[in-house]
Motif scaffolding. Structure first.
Motif, PDB file in Angstrom:
ATOM      1  N   VAL A 147      -3.059  28.123  10.026  1.00 27.84           N
ATOM      2  CA  VAL A 147      -2.386  28.671  11.212  1.00 27.84           C
ATOM      3  C   VAL A 147      -1.018  29.204  10.794  1.00 27.84           C
ATOM      4  O   VAL A 147      -0.236  28.506  10.156  1.00 27.84           O
ATOM      5  CB  VAL A 147      -2.254  27.583  12.299  1.00 27.84           C
ATOM      6  CG1 VAL A 147      -1.383  28.066  13.450  1.00 27.84           C
ATOM      7  CG2 VAL A 147      -3.639  27.176  12.801  1.00 27.84           C
ATOM      8  N   ASP A 181       4.088  13.935  10.852  1.00 31.48           N
ATOM      9  CA  ASP A 181       5.189  14.412  10.010  1.00 31.48           C
ATOM     10  C   ASP A 181       5.774  15.733  10.500  1.00 31.48           C
ATOM     11  O   ASP A 181       6.933  16.048  10.215  1.00 31.48           O
ATOM     12  CB  ASP A 181       4.706  14.595   8.554  1.00 31.48           C
ATOM     13  CG  ASP A 181       4.902  13.328   7.718  1.00 31.48           C
ATOM     14  OD1 ASP A 181       5.180  12.265   8.301  1.00 31.48           O
ATOM     15  OD2 ASP A 181       4.775  13.409   6.476  1.00 31.48           O
ATOM     16  N   ARG A 183      -5.281   5.660   0.805  1.00 29.68           N
ATOM     17  CA  ARG A 183      -5.123   6.617   1.911  1.00 29.68           C
ATOM     18  C   ARG A 183      -6.366   7.493   2.091  1.00 29.68           C
ATOM     19  O   ARG A 183      -6.701   7.876   3.200  1.00 29.68           O
ATOM     20  CB  ARG A 183      -3.847   7.431   1.823  1.00 29.68           C
ATOM     21  CG  ARG A 183      -3.622   8.223   0.606  1.00 29.68           C
ATOM     22  CD  ARG A 183      -2.361   9.065   0.706  1.00 29.68           C
ATOM     23  NE  ARG A 183      -1.146   8.277   0.744  1.00 29.68           N
ATOM     24  CZ  ARG A 183      -0.129   8.528   1.561  1.00 29.68           C
ATOM     25  NH1 ARG A 183      -0.177   9.531   2.411  1.00 29.68           N
ATOM     26  NH2 ARG A 183       0.949   7.802   1.533  1.00 29.68           N
ATOM     27  N   GLN A 206       0.465   1.295   3.241  1.00 36.40           N
ATOM     28  CA  GLN A 206       0.627   0.003   3.889  1.00 36.40           C
ATOM     29  C   GLN A 206       0.455   0.209   5.386  1.00 36.40           C
ATOM     30  O   GLN A 206       1.034   1.135   5.949  1.00 36.40           O
ATOM     31  CB  GLN A 206       2.016  -0.560   3.594  1.00 36.40           C
ATOM     32  CG  GLN A 206       2.281  -0.724   2.110  1.00 36.40           C
ATOM     33  CD  GLN A 206       3.666  -1.277   1.838  1.00 36.40           C
ATOM     34  OE1 GLN A 206       4.067  -2.276   2.434  1.00 36.40           O
ATOM     35  NE2 GLN A 206       4.399  -0.639   0.950  1.00 36.40           N
ATOM     36  N   GLY A 244      -2.599  12.109  10.623  1.00 38.27           N
ATOM     37  CA  GLY A 244      -2.067  12.306  11.970  1.00 38.27           C
ATOM     38  C   GLY A 244      -3.008  13.139  12.836  1.00 38.27           C
ATOM     39  O   GLY A 244      -3.359  12.743  13.952  1.00 38.27           O
ATOM     40  N   GLU A 295      -7.967  22.964   9.903  1.00 41.44           N
ATOM     41  CA  GLU A 295      -7.330  22.494   8.667  1.00 41.44           C
ATOM     42  C   GLU A 295      -7.301  23.634   7.666  1.00 41.44           C
ATOM     43  O   GLU A 295      -8.303  24.310   7.438  1.00 41.44           O
ATOM     44  CB  GLU A 295      -8.120  21.281   8.125  1.00 41.44           C
ATOM     45  CG  GLU A 295      -7.833  20.903   6.686  1.00 41.44           C
ATOM     46  CD  GLU A 295      -6.362  20.562   6.395  1.00 41.44           C
ATOM     47  OE1 GLU A 295      -5.752  19.822   7.184  1.00 41.44           O
ATOM     48  OE2 GLU A 295      -5.844  21.073   5.368  1.00 41.44           O
ATOM     49  N   ALA A 320       2.702   7.392   8.217  1.00 38.87           N
ATOM     50  CA  ALA A 320       1.338   7.588   8.714  1.00 38.87           C
ATOM     51  C   ALA A 320       1.120   6.771   9.984  1.00 38.87           C
ATOM     52  O   ALA A 320       0.431   7.199  10.912  1.00 38.87           O
ATOM     53  CB  ALA A 320       0.330   7.180   7.642  1.00 38.87           C
ATOM     54  N   ARG A 380       3.151   7.995  -8.502  1.00 38.74           N
ATOM     55  CA  ARG A 380       2.171   7.040  -7.990  1.00 38.74           C
ATOM     56  C   ARG A 380       1.129   6.756  -9.047  1.00 38.74           C
ATOM     57  O   ARG A 380       0.956   7.532  -9.996  1.00 38.74           O
ATOM     58  CB  ARG A 380       1.463   7.604  -6.762  1.00 38.74           C
ATOM     59  CG  ARG A 380       2.327   7.658  -5.520  1.00 38.74           C
ATOM     60  CD  ARG A 380       1.747   8.663  -4.588  1.00 38.74           C
ATOM     61  NE  ARG A 380       2.057   8.407  -3.199  1.00 38.74           N
ATOM     62  CZ  ARG A 380       1.907   9.305  -2.237  1.00 38.74           C
ATOM     63  NH1 ARG A 380       1.433  10.495  -2.504  1.00 38.74           N
ATOM     64  NH2 ARG A 380       2.200   9.008  -0.998  1.00 38.74           N
TER      65      ARG A 380
HETATM   66  P1  FAD Z   1       0.134  15.382   6.477  1.00 37.72           P
HETATM   67  O1  FAD Z   1      -0.472  14.218   5.778  1.00 37.72           O
HETATM   68  O2  FAD Z   1       1.123  16.202   5.731  1.00 37.72           O
HETATM   69  O3  FAD Z   1      -1.067  16.303   6.974  1.00 37.72           O
HETATM   70  C1  FAD Z   1      -0.852  17.620   7.410  1.00 37.72           C
HETATM   71  C2  FAD Z   1      -2.197  18.343   7.356  1.00 37.72           C
HETATM   72  O4  FAD Z   1      -2.032  19.620   7.943  1.00 37.72           O
HETATM   73  C3  FAD Z   1      -2.699  18.566   5.932  1.00 37.72           C
HETATM   74  O5  FAD Z   1      -4.070  18.279   5.875  1.00 37.72           O
HETATM   75  C4  FAD Z   1      -2.390  20.043   5.682  1.00 37.72           C
HETATM   76  O6  FAD Z   1      -3.280  20.636   4.753  1.00 37.72           O
HETATM   77  C5  FAD Z   1      -2.566  20.609   7.087  1.00 37.72           C
HETATM   78  N1  FAD Z   1      -1.779  21.819   7.330  1.00 37.72           N
HETATM   79  C6  FAD Z   1      -0.487  22.031   6.992  1.00 37.72           C
HETATM   80  N2  FAD Z   1      -0.096  23.244   7.402  1.00 37.72           N
HETATM   81  C7  FAD Z   1      -1.159  23.812   8.017  1.00 37.72           C
HETATM   82  C8  FAD Z   1      -1.370  25.066   8.648  1.00 37.72           C
HETATM   83  N3  FAD Z   1      -0.384  25.974   8.717  1.00 37.72           N
HETATM   84  N4  FAD Z   1      -2.584  25.325   9.194  1.00 37.72           N
HETATM   85  C9  FAD Z   1      -3.592  24.398   9.131  1.00 37.72           C
HETATM   86  N5  FAD Z   1      -3.450  23.203   8.529  1.00 37.72           N
HETATM   87  C10 FAD Z   1      -2.243  22.898   7.988  1.00 37.72           C
HETATM   88  N6  FAD Z   1       3.180   6.034   5.539  1.00 37.72           N
HETATM   89  C11 FAD Z   1       2.740   4.817   5.977  1.00 37.72           C
HETATM   90  O7  FAD Z   1       2.462   4.666   7.178  1.00 37.72           O
HETATM   91  N7  FAD Z   1       2.595   3.761   5.121  1.00 37.72           N
HETATM   92  C12 FAD Z   1       2.899   3.871   3.783  1.00 37.72           C
HETATM   93  O8  FAD Z   1       2.772   2.902   3.015  1.00 37.72           O
HETATM   94  C13 FAD Z   1       3.367   5.144   3.291  1.00 37.72           C
HETATM   95  N8  FAD Z   1       3.668   5.297   1.994  1.00 37.72           N
HETATM   96  C14 FAD Z   1       4.089   6.518   1.539  1.00 37.72           C
HETATM   97  C15 FAD Z   1       4.413   6.658   0.189  1.00 37.72           C
HETATM   98  C16 FAD Z   1       4.866   7.889  -0.296  1.00 37.72           C
HETATM   99  C17 FAD Z   1       5.239   8.009  -1.759  1.00 37.72           C
HETATM  100  C18 FAD Z   1       4.978   8.994   0.590  1.00 37.72           C
HETATM  101  C19 FAD Z   1       5.449  10.332   0.086  1.00 37.72           C
HETATM  102  C20 FAD Z   1       4.655   8.859   1.943  1.00 37.72           C
HETATM  103  C21 FAD Z   1       4.226   7.621   2.434  1.00 37.72           C
HETATM  104  N9  FAD Z   1       3.908   7.437   3.788  1.00 37.72           N
HETATM  105  C22 FAD Z   1       3.486   6.222   4.232  1.00 37.72           C
HETATM  106  C23 FAD Z   1       4.061   8.554   4.751  1.00 37.72           C
HETATM  107  C24 FAD Z   1       2.746   9.214   5.092  1.00 37.72           C
HETATM  108  O9  FAD Z   1       2.068   9.585   3.911  1.00 37.72           O
HETATM  109  C25 FAD Z   1       2.941  10.448   5.971  1.00 37.72           C
HETATM  110  O10 FAD Z   1       3.905  10.193   6.955  1.00 37.72           O
HETATM  111  C26 FAD Z   1       1.629  10.847   6.654  1.00 37.72           C
HETATM  112  O11 FAD Z   1       0.653  11.132   5.686  1.00 37.72           O
HETATM  113  C27 FAD Z   1       1.826  12.045   7.580  1.00 37.72           C
HETATM  114  O12 FAD Z   1       0.578  12.436   8.096  1.00 37.72           O
HETATM  115  P2  FAD Z   1       0.424  13.821   8.874  1.00 37.72           P
HETATM  116  O13 FAD Z   1      -1.027  13.935   9.186  1.00 37.72           O
HETATM  117  O14 FAD Z   1       1.404  13.911   9.968  1.00 37.72           O
HETATM  118  O15 FAD Z   1       0.863  14.932   7.829  1.00 37.72           O
END
Ligand code: FAD
Length: 407
Positions: free
Chosen positions: A125, A285, A101, A41, A9, A28, A298, A178
């Motif tokens: 943060v 998320d 991923r 996917q 994201g 990060e 994602a 997984r």
């Molecule tokens: P995250 O991936 O959680 O990234 C957050 C980032 O912020 C991380 O790098 C973390 O280290 C960093 N961070 C956190 N707190 C702090 C802080 N305080 N200061 C600095 N950095 C920080 N989605 C799909 O679209 N297709 C799929 O097929 C799919 N399959 C999935 C299968 C499973 C089993 C699961 C559990 C999820 C699946 N998802 C899928 C959902 C998807 O993985 C998440 O919705 C997506 O990764 C969210 O991305 P994000 O960047 O918002 O959050």
């Protein structure tokens, strides 16, 4: 601009905004940028955006374009319904792709580097403050940083979300195991031209190919009896084995391949409709963590960044300055409702997938009756991402199929 969190994201949003000429720094918390986990996917509502970003060919070269998605009953193995992904690509204009991923994350990381995004690791943060205008973040080591806009893409346990809501992650009592292993380790013939989903009482099993078919990706998800009993130590491998003991041979032969040293307890959060606090906005998320049954988590995060960047461009004056309050208001006008629908629908899909007894048989009868080429339940998801509330399509409203489009 500061983006907190370098997951899919955060990085995709940073890239989208850098393409619009915005100077972006990503903070990060981890030592290195990276993604843990296995496959993703990527539906047409996301491959459409990857194409616009010029990243679809690279993603395609690392992923797999399956030909069908097939849902089967996990107990007797019988087919329930399917999507013809070649026809689906014709309908929506963009392919359905599966990709590791870490490959998708690396694509965005490289794209950010090329676009000149400042990428900072070891930066956790712990606090946010609006300055009006602008916002400041406080890091765990005492440093501070500030920018005109702060985007919090800090995931399920977002610190920034506390500015807007006192809610907590909601446990589903389900856990995911997984595995992404070289195809030779499968030990059986697996049809990698399909994304396969077996749905069963309190469990489901997903399987597809990765990296041009060199790898097999599997996800085994089940309801933990110990979670339901309120115990701390839940979702352990013995529960995995028990949960799938009553499934068909096809599923059972996949279970020994699952990684047993890690698992993902599955949480989502109740939808919130306010994502912006002054010059701080939630994304991905942090704003809308779903249960993963619609495979849109994602994707929604990538859509958020795309909408934000398009709204920044739409709110740019002739002298190049951006009306950020206007852009954030336009973002907040459209994204929360779409994501609320996905989060709540994912919960409902989970209930449907995991039915037992007579309800399971009723579900199976209904799914078998579905026409393969009926897209009425996914048009609202896989169509173009809406930029305004008016563009957001109604849910489950059948769009008449042109029979000439059928293969
Ligand atoms: P995250 O991936 O959680 O990234 C957050 C980032 O912020 C991380 O790098 C973390 O280290 C960093 N961070 C956190 N707190 C702090 C802080 N305080 N200061 C600095 N950095 C920080 N989605 C799909 O679209 N297709 C799929 O097929 C799919 N399959 C999935 C299968 C499973 C089993 C699961 C559990 C999820 C699946 N998802 C899928 C959902 C998807 O993985 C998440 O919705 C997506 O990764 C969210 O991305 P994000 O960047 O918002 O959050």
């Amino acid at each position: 601009m500061l983006v907190v969190g370098g997951g899919i994201g955060g990085l995709s949003a940073a890239f989208a905004l850098a393409r619009e000429g915005v100077r972006v720094r990503v903070l990060e918390q981890a030592r290195e940028f990276g993604e843990v986990g296995a496959g993703l996917q990527i539906a047409p509502n996301c491959t459409r955006i990857l194409r616009e970003y010029g990243l679809l060919d690279e993603a395609g070269s690392l992923g797999v374009l399956p030909k069908s998605m097939v849902m089967r009953d996990a107990v007797d193995g019988a087919e329930l319904t399917r999507l013809d992904l070649t026809d689906l690509e014709r309908r929506y204009g963009f392919p359905y792709m599966v990709i590791h991923r870490s490959d998708l994350h690396a694509i965005f990381l490289r794209a950010c580097r090329r676009a000149g995004v400042d990428l900072v690791t070891d930066a956790r943060v712990v606090g946010y403050e609006n300055l009006a205008p602008g916002a400041r973040v406080r890091l765990a080591d005492g440093r501070t940083d500030q920018a005109r806009i702060v985007i919090a893409a800090d995931g399920l346990r977002s610190v920034a979300r506390g500015l807007l809501s006192g809610d907590e992650p909601v446990s589903s009592s389900y856990v995911a195991y997984r595995a992404a292993v070289p195809i030779e380790q499968a030990g059986r013939d697996v049809d990698l031209s399909e994304v396969s989903v077996h749905v069963g009482p309190g469990c489901h099993f997903v399987r597809y190919g990765l990296r041009g078919g060199e790898m097999l990706n599997q996800v085994a998800v089940f309801r933990s009896p110990r979670a339901l009993a309120g115990e701390e130590d839940w979702g352990t491998p013995d529960e995995l084995d028990d949960a799938f003991a009553g499934t068909c041979r096809e599923v059972r032969t996949g279970i020994p391949l699952m990684w047993r040293d890690r698992s993902w307890r599955m949480f989502d959060r109740d939808p919130i409709m306010t994502w912006v606090d002054g010059d701080i906005a939630l994304l991905g998320d942090a704003a809308h963590p779903p249960l993963q049954y619609m495979a849109q988590g994602a994707i929604m995060a990538i859509e958020d960044g795309w909408v934000l960047a398009r709204q920044a461009a739409a709110h740019r004056a002739a002298d190049g300055t951006i009306d950020w309050r206007g852009a954030l208001a336009a973002y907040e006008a459209v994204r929360p409702e779409h994501c609320r629908r996905v989060v709540t629908t994912a919960r409902a899909w989970g209930e449907l997938w995991h039915l037992d007894g007579i309800a399971r048989h009723r579900r199976n009868t209904l799914l078998r009756a579905r026409d393969t080429y009926d897209y009425s339940f996914i048009d609202w998801i896989y169509g173009p991402t809406a930029l305004t509330p008016q563009e957001e399509p109604p849910m489950f409203s059948p769009i008449p199929l042109d029979s000439a489009d059928r293969p």
